[in-house]
Design a protein around this motif. Structure first.
Motif, PDB file in Angstrom:
ATOM      1  N   GLU A   1      19.356  47.159  18.284  1.00 26.92           N
ATOM      2  CA  GLU A   1      20.677  47.328  17.665  1.00 26.92           C
ATOM      3  C   GLU A   1      20.845  48.705  17.015  1.00 26.92           C
ATOM      4  OE1 GLU A   1      23.274  45.251  17.842  1.00 26.92           O
ATOM      5  OE2 GLU A   1      22.049  43.969  19.130  1.00 26.92           O
ATOM      6  N   GLN A   2      19.753  49.468  16.930  1.00 24.05           N
ATOM      7  CA  GLN A   2      19.744  50.795  16.323  1.00 24.05           C
ATOM      8  C   GLN A   2      20.252  50.744  14.874  1.00 24.05           C
ATOM      9  OE1 GLN A   2      20.760  52.707  20.594  1.00 24.05           O
ATOM     10  NE2 GLN A   2      21.429  53.919  18.882  1.00 24.05           N
ATOM     11  N   THR A   3      19.685  49.816  14.115  1.00 27.92           N
ATOM     12  CA  THR A   3      20.031  49.682  12.701  1.00 27.92           C
ATOM     13  C   THR A   3      18.759  49.677  11.868  1.00 27.92           C
ATOM     14  OG1 THR A   3      20.009  47.261  12.835  1.00 27.92           O
ATOM     15  CG2 THR A   3      22.127  48.353  13.138  1.00 27.92           C
ATOM     16  N   TRP A   4      18.904  49.997  10.595  1.00 28.28           N
ATOM     17  CA  TRP A   4      17.789  49.913   9.661  1.00 28.28           C
ATOM     18  C   TRP A   4      18.300  49.348   8.347  1.00 28.28           C
ATOM     19  CZ3 TRP A   4      18.804  52.677   5.315  1.00 28.28           C
ATOM     20  CH2 TRP A   4      19.644  53.779   5.426  1.00 28.28           C
ATOM     21  N   HIS A   5      17.419  48.675   7.678  1.00 29.80           N
ATOM     22  CA  HIS A   5      17.698  48.114   6.353  1.00 29.80           C
ATOM     23  C   HIS A   5      16.522  48.492   5.465  1.00 29.80           C
ATOM     24  CE1 HIS A   5      20.904  45.594   8.021  1.00 29.80           C
ATOM     25  NE2 HIS A   5      20.092  45.450   9.049  1.00 29.80           N
ATOM     26  N   GLU A   6      16.828  48.807   4.225  1.00 28.70           N
ATOM     27  CA  GLU A   6      15.753  49.185   3.316  1.00 28.70           C
ATOM     28  C   GLU A   6      16.037  48.639   1.926  1.00 28.70           C
ATOM     29  OE1 GLU A   6      15.538  53.429   3.040  1.00 28.70           O
ATOM     30  OE2 GLU A   6      17.335  53.562   1.830  1.00 28.70           O
ATOM     31  N   GLU A   7      14.991  48.531   1.170  1.00 31.07           N
ATOM     32  CA  GLU A   7      15.097  48.148  -0.224  1.00 31.07           C
ATOM     33  C   GLU A   7      14.242  49.122  -1.025  1.00 31.07           C
ATOM     34  OE1 GLU A   7      15.350  43.876  -1.456  1.00 31.07           O
ATOM     35  OE2 GLU A   7      13.428  44.398  -2.365  1.00 31.07           O
ATOM     36  N   ARG A   8      14.863  49.762  -2.014  1.00 30.52           N
ATOM     37  CA  ARG A   8      14.161  50.734  -2.850  1.00 30.52           C
ATOM     38  C   ARG A   8      14.018  50.162  -4.255  1.00 30.52           C
ATOM     39  NH1 ARG A   8      18.161  53.160  -0.180  1.00 30.52           N
ATOM     40  NH2 ARG A   8      19.439  53.332  -2.043  1.00 30.52           N
ATOM     41  N   ARG A   9      12.882  50.364  -4.833  1.00 27.96           N
ATOM     42  CA  ARG A   9      12.619  49.877  -6.186  1.00 27.96           C
ATOM     43  C   ARG A   9      12.367  51.076  -7.095  1.00 27.96           C
ATOM     44  NH1 ARG A   9       8.351  45.396  -8.228  1.00 27.96           N
ATOM     45  NH2 ARG A   9       8.042  46.259 -10.305  1.00 27.96           N
ATOM     46  N   TYR A  10      13.049  51.086  -8.218  1.00 35.10           N
ATOM     47  CA  TYR A  10      12.896  52.146  -9.204  1.00 35.10           C
ATOM     48  C   TYR A  10      12.390  51.521 -10.497  1.00 35.10           C
ATOM     49  CZ  TYR A  10      15.901  54.662  -5.949  1.00 35.10           C
ATOM     50  OH  TYR A  10      16.420  55.240  -4.828  1.00 35.10           O
ATOM     51  N   ASP A  11      11.287  52.030 -11.002  1.00 34.07           N
ATOM     52  CA  ASP A  11      10.708  51.550 -12.259  1.00 34.07           C
ATOM     53  C   ASP A  11      10.798  52.663 -13.295  1.00 34.07           C
ATOM     54  OD1 ASP A  11       9.972  49.101 -11.147  1.00 34.07           O
ATOM     55  OD2 ASP A  11       7.997  49.842 -10.542  1.00 34.07           O
ATOM     56  N   LEU A  12      11.276  52.326 -14.483  1.00 30.40           N
ATOM     57  CA  LEU A  12      11.345  53.262 -15.592  1.00 30.40           C
ATOM     58  C   LEU A  12      10.272  52.883 -16.601  1.00 30.40           C
ATOM     59  CD1 LEU A  12      12.787  55.570 -17.096  1.00 30.40           C
ATOM     60  CD2 LEU A  12      14.281  53.810 -18.110  1.00 30.40           C
ATOM     61  N   TYR A  13       9.406  53.834 -16.871  1.00 28.19           N
ATOM     62  CA  TYR A  13       8.297  53.609 -17.802  1.00 28.19           C
ATOM     63  C   TYR A  13       8.466  54.464 -19.055  1.00 28.19           C
ATOM     64  CZ  TYR A  13       5.563  51.113 -14.277  1.00 28.19           C
ATOM     65  OH  TYR A  13       5.120  50.199 -13.363  1.00 28.19           O
ATOM     66  N   ASP A  14       8.013  53.922 -20.148  1.00 27.01           N
ATOM     67  CA  ASP A  14       7.834  54.678 -21.390  1.00 27.01           C
ATOM     68  C   ASP A  14       6.341  54.631 -21.676  1.00 27.01           C
ATOM     69  OD1 ASP A  14       7.956  55.968 -23.790  1.00 27.01           O
ATOM     70  OD2 ASP A  14       8.984  54.350 -24.864  1.00 27.01           O
ATOM     71  N   GLY A  15       5.666  55.690 -21.267  1.00 25.16           N
ATOM     72  CA  GLY A  15       4.207  55.667 -21.333  1.00 25.16           C
ATOM     73  C   GLY A  15       3.685  54.665 -20.325  1.00 25.16           C
ATOM     74  N   ALA A  16       2.924  53.675 -20.796  1.00 24.43           N
ATOM     75  CA  ALA A  16       2.385  52.646 -19.905  1.00 24.43           C
ATOM     76  C   ALA A  16       3.264  51.403 -19.856  1.00 24.43           C
ATOM     77  CB  ALA A  16       0.983  52.262 -20.357  1.00 24.43           C
ATOM     78  N   SER A  17       4.350  51.392 -20.637  1.00 22.21           N
ATOM     79  CA  SER A  17       5.210  50.195 -20.715  1.00 22.21           C
ATOM     80  C   SER A  17       6.369  50.292 -19.735  1.00 22.21           C
ATOM     81  CB  SER A  17       5.777  50.033 -22.122  1.00 22.21           C
ATOM     82  OG  SER A  17       4.740  49.892 -23.056  1.00 22.21           O
ATOM     83  N   LEU A  18       6.539  49.261 -18.936  1.00 19.92           N
ATOM     84  CA  LEU A  18       7.667  49.178 -18.019  1.00 19.92           C
ATOM     85  C   LEU A  18       8.914  48.815 -18.823  1.00 19.92           C
ATOM     86  CD1 LEU A  18       8.811  49.129 -15.122  1.00 19.92           C
ATOM     87  CD2 LEU A  18       8.157  46.716 -15.017  1.00 19.92           C
ATOM     88  N   ILE A  19       9.916  49.671 -18.771  1.00 18.14           N
ATOM     89  CA  ILE A  19      11.154  49.465 -19.522  1.00 18.14           C
ATOM     90  C   ILE A  19      12.197  48.742 -18.681  1.00 18.14           C
ATOM     91  CG2 ILE A  19      13.043  50.630 -20.742  1.00 18.14           C
ATOM     92  CD1 ILE A  19      10.323  50.894 -22.098  1.00 18.14           C
ATOM     93  N   ARG A  20      12.364  49.179 -17.443  1.00 19.47           N
ATOM     94  CA  ARG A  20      13.414  48.612 -16.597  1.00 19.47           C
ATOM     95  C   ARG A  20      13.071  48.800 -15.126  1.00 19.47           C
ATOM     96  NH1 ARG A  20      18.935  51.238 -17.668  1.00 19.47           N
ATOM     97  NH2 ARG A  20      18.324  52.689 -16.050  1.00 19.47           N
ATOM     98  N   THR A  21      13.512  47.863 -14.313  1.00 19.82           N
ATOM     99  CA  THR A  21      13.362  47.935 -12.854  1.00 19.82           C
ATOM    100  C   THR A  21      14.729  47.758 -12.220  1.00 19.82           C
ATOM    101  OG1 THR A  21      11.117  47.043 -12.904  1.00 19.82           O
ATOM    102  CG2 THR A  21      12.312  46.845 -10.834  1.00 19.82           C
ATOM    103  N   GLU A  22      15.028  48.616 -11.242  1.00 22.70           N
ATOM    104  CA  GLU A  22      16.243  48.477 -10.452  1.00 22.70           C
ATOM    105  C   GLU A  22      15.845  48.383  -8.994  1.00 22.70           C
ATOM    106  OE1 GLU A  22      19.326  51.354 -10.961  1.00 22.70           O
ATOM    107  OE2 GLU A  22      19.059  51.405 -13.127  1.00 22.70           O
ATOM    108  N   ILE A  23      16.515  47.509  -8.272  1.00 24.61           N
ATOM    109  CA  ILE A  23      16.282  47.374  -6.836  1.00 24.61           C
ATOM    110  C   ILE A  23      17.604  47.663  -6.130  1.00 24.61           C
ATOM    111  CG2 ILE A  23      15.656  45.819  -4.962  1.00 24.61           C
ATOM    112  CD1 ILE A  23      13.802  44.409  -6.961  1.00 24.61           C
ATOM    113  N   ARG A  24      17.571  48.599  -5.205  1.00 26.95           N
ATOM    114  CA  ARG A  24      18.760  49.004  -4.451  1.00 26.95           C
ATOM    115  C   ARG A  24      18.523  48.751  -2.973  1.00 26.95           C
ATOM    116  NH1 ARG A  24      22.602  52.039  -7.630  1.00 26.95           N
ATOM    117  NH2 ARG A  24      21.813  51.743  -9.744  1.00 26.95           N
ATOM    118  N   ALA A  25      19.521  48.219  -2.319  1.00 20.39           N
ATOM    119  CA  ALA A  25      19.437  47.955  -0.884  1.00 20.39           C
ATOM    120  C   ALA A  25      20.292  48.963  -0.132  1.00 20.39           C
ATOM    121  CB  ALA A  25      19.901  46.538  -0.574  1.00 20.39           C
ATOM    122  N   GLY A  26      19.886  49.291   1.063  1.00 14.61           N
ATOM    123  CA  GLY A  26      20.640  50.204   1.907  1.00 14.61           C
ATOM    124  C   GLY A  26      20.510  49.795   3.361  1.00 14.61           C
TER     125      GLY A  26
END
Length: 67
Positions: free
Chosen positions: A5-30
């Motif tokens: 079908e010549q298509t692609w799907h992806e999922e990207r994950r972004y993690d925001l850290y403050d030092g060693a602590s995970l503050i927030r995670t965002e997941i984006r689809a494309g």
């Protein structure tokens, strides 16, 4: 990726850290679709463009591709 079908799907994950602590995670689809050069030229022709109206370039340059 679906090569038929010549298509692609992806999922990207972004993690925001403050030092060693995970503050927030965002997941984006494309998703997207790719076309080969001759497919694109054919679609442009069907849309009414003449071959002299179209220049194809490649490799992220403005140099014409002669194939």
């Amino acid at each position: 990726m679906d090569r038929v079908e010549q298509t692609w799907h992806e999922e990207r994950r972004y993690d925001l850290y403050d030092g060693a602590s995970l503050i927030r995670t965002e997941i984006r689809a494309g998703q997207g679709r790719w076309y080969f050069r001759n497919e694109l030229l054919w679609m442009l022709q069907l849309a009414g463009f003449a071959p002299s109206d179209v220049t194809t370039t490649g490799d992220l340059t403005i140099r014409a591709v002669n194939r």
